[in-house]
Scaffold this motif. Structure first.
Motif, PDB file in Angstrom:
ATOM      1  N   GLY A 195       0.964  -1.219  -0.030  1.00 25.21           N
ATOM      2  CA  GLY A 195       0.024   0.165   0.117  1.00 25.21           C
ATOM      3  C   GLY A 195       0.823   1.311   0.091  1.00 25.21           C
ATOM      4  O   GLY A 195       1.918   1.144   0.071  1.00 25.21           O
ATOM      5  N   SER A 198      -7.042   1.325  -5.723  1.00 24.72           N
ATOM      6  CA  SER A 198      -7.159   0.411  -4.477  1.00 24.72           C
ATOM      7  C   SER A 198      -5.730  -0.189  -3.758  1.00 24.72           C
ATOM      8  O   SER A 198      -5.645  -0.433  -2.937  1.00 24.72           O
ATOM      9  N   LYS A 240      -4.512   1.426  -0.714  1.00 22.57           N
ATOM     10  CA  LYS A 240      -4.765   1.280   0.369  1.00 22.57           C
ATOM     11  C   LYS A 240      -3.738   0.246   0.939  1.00 22.57           C
ATOM     12  O   LYS A 240      -3.216  -0.336   0.402  1.00 22.57           O
ATOM     13  N   ARG A 242      -8.140  -3.776   1.732  1.00 24.10           N
ATOM     14  CA  ARG A 242      -8.884  -3.780   0.498  1.00 24.10           C
ATOM     15  C   ARG A 242      -9.917  -4.544   0.388  1.00 24.10           C
ATOM     16  O   ARG A 242     -10.335  -5.651   1.260  1.00 24.10           O
ATOM     17  N   LYS A 243     -10.744  -4.591  -0.614  1.00 25.38           N
ATOM     18  CA  LYS A 243     -12.202  -5.281  -1.001  1.00 25.38           C
ATOM     19  C   LYS A 243     -11.783  -6.824  -0.986  1.00 25.38           C
ATOM     20  O   LYS A 243     -12.464  -7.498  -0.372  1.00 25.38           O
TER      21      LYS A 243
END
Length: 448
Positions: A228, A319, A322, A327-328
């Motif tokens: 990240g 993303s 992050k 993260r998702k």
């Protein structure tokens, strides 16, 4: 008295566990000898034989082919200026012009200056570069043994068959091989999840020659993926700090002179030495609009690969900024193929869009070509066609002076490789082995 069990006496012919495992490996290789040259799991065995062969080849080249002076004397003149107390980069120069490499180059070639009796012992310098060549091969083979993508027979073309590469290392003594050896060491460290150490050696390679920066977009992507944004900043700071420390004696003397000379991105190249743009008129080759078009193509290609080939997880490219844990999609360990594919394609795109390629620049991407050609499924390009592309690239680099045909052929081969990298990786690369580091953890904890 009979010896006690385990007293150390061993039956005649008995061997330790190490030799037993080696014997088993050799026996298995003999039983499957028809697969040794095509099965990637035999990379280590084939690499060992090729490295032994290269010892003989390099010895023959040193004694059987005349050394050609191009830049070695200029290198020695440049570092001799430092020996004499000159730390103003604008005052350091050699036979071929001013010093245009960062400080790491100065320190390494200063060591060679003293080892080779102020640069006069050429034969010793050749042996040192032959050793560097063998070390580079070992580092490259270690990368290929981790990825398990390239059939071992291809490595013959990467070793004994390349006249130009032996010339660059042993007969010309350029600084490019030094930078690439350090870069491959950094790649090996990345594969072992030693990211901080890898960044240190990556920065050291940049300090020898700036071409290593062609790997930087791929490395930035990997760092963001792995750590990240907040985790990447310390790694980039480490790279920058090393550059400052190495350049400090010169920065204190003339900071502007050091930065503009050693990191000159607008440097003009001579048309007579170009390998890749011989088919262009010289006025086009030197025109700024042409340089800007190449830069746009470079950035565009990097963007496309980053968006559609490097980035495979759910979510947008943003993303990656992050923290991996936030993260998702759940974070997954990087595989060896992901690390190598991203770094090698980043560099290859830069080579394709270079304003000029001189003969010694071949080493910038030569050892990555087998992976770039064989990392995609066999259906995209046949094995024979891939070998022919390797041969045509080698022929283009061996043509001196370059011609319209050799330059056009080189671009055609580069274009075919780019196309098969694009269309052959629409699906994610299969791991074919363990993640980048042998040990895997349930979560991506930040190492180092």
């Amino acid at each position: 008295m009979a010896p006690a069990p385990g007293s150390g006496l061993r039956r005649k012919g008995a061997a330790g566990p190490g030799s037993g495992s080696l014997r088993q490996a050799l026996r298995r290789a003999w039983q499957e000898k028809h697969r040794v040259l095509v099965a990637p799991q035999y990379t280590g065995l084939v690499a060992a034989w090729l490295c032994l062969a290269e010892v003989g080849v390099t010895h023959w080249v040193i004694h059987g082919v005349a050394y050609t002076e191009i830049d070695w004397k200029a290198y020695m003149d440049e570092v001799e200026g430092v020996v004499n107390g000159t730390f103003d980069y604008t005052q350091l120069k050699g036979d071929t012009g001013p010093l245009v490499y960062p400080a790491g180059f100065v320190y390494i070639f200063l060591g060679l200056y003293y080892i080779t009796s102020r640069g006069t012992n050429i034969r010793l310098a050749q042996y040192l570069f032959a050793a560097l060549y063998l070390v580079t091969l070992l580092l490259v083979f270690r990368i290929y043994s981790r990825t398990r993508k390239v059939p071992p027979y291809v490595f013959f073309f990467m070793c004994c068959a390349s006249y130009r590469i032996h010339s660059i290392y042993i007969l010309r003594l350029f600084n490019d091989p030094v930078a690439m050896a350090i870069l491959f060491l950094a790649v090996n460290l990345f594969l072992e999840e030693r990211w901080s150490w890898g960044c240190c050696f990556f920065s050291l390679a940049v300090s020898v020659k700036m071409n290593v920066l062609l790997f930087a977009p791929g490395l930035l992507f990997l760092l963001l993926w792995r750590f990240g944004l907040l985790g990447t900043i310390p790694k980039l700071s480490l790279c920058a700090l090393l550059q400052v420390v190495l350049g400090l004696p010169f920065l204190l003397e003339n900071p502007a002179g050091y930065v503009t000379r050693s990191f000159d991105l607008g440097r003009q190249f001579l048309f007579k030495w170009t390998v890749n743009w011989r088919f262009l008129p010289e006025e086009v080759f030197q025109h700024r609009a042409f340089h800007l078009a190449l830069l746009a193509a470079h950035l565009g290609a990097l963007g496309l690969f980053a968006l559609h080939r490097w980035h495979r997880s759910e979510g947008s490219l943003l993303s990656l900024l992050k923290d991996p844990a936030e993260r998702k999609s759940p974070p997954q360990p990087l595989t060896a193929n992901q690390v190598v594919f991203i770094l090698f394609t980043s560099n290859f795109i830069g080579v394709c869009c270079s304003r000029s390629l001189h003969y010694q620049f071949y080493v910038w991407y030569f050892h990555t070509l087998p992976y770039l050609l064989w990392c995609t499924p066999a259906g995209k390009l046949s094995h024979l066609l891939r070998v022919l592309i390797l041969g045509l690239i080698e022929l283009s680099w061996n043509t001196y002076p370059s011609t319209l045909f050799s330059s056009a052929s080189l671009h055609a081969c580069h274009g075919l490789i780019l196309l098969q990298l694009w269309y052959g990786t629409t699906a994610p690369l299969e791991p074919q082995g363990p993640p980048a580091a042998q040990k895997t953890t349930p979560s991506l904890e930040k190492t180092e």
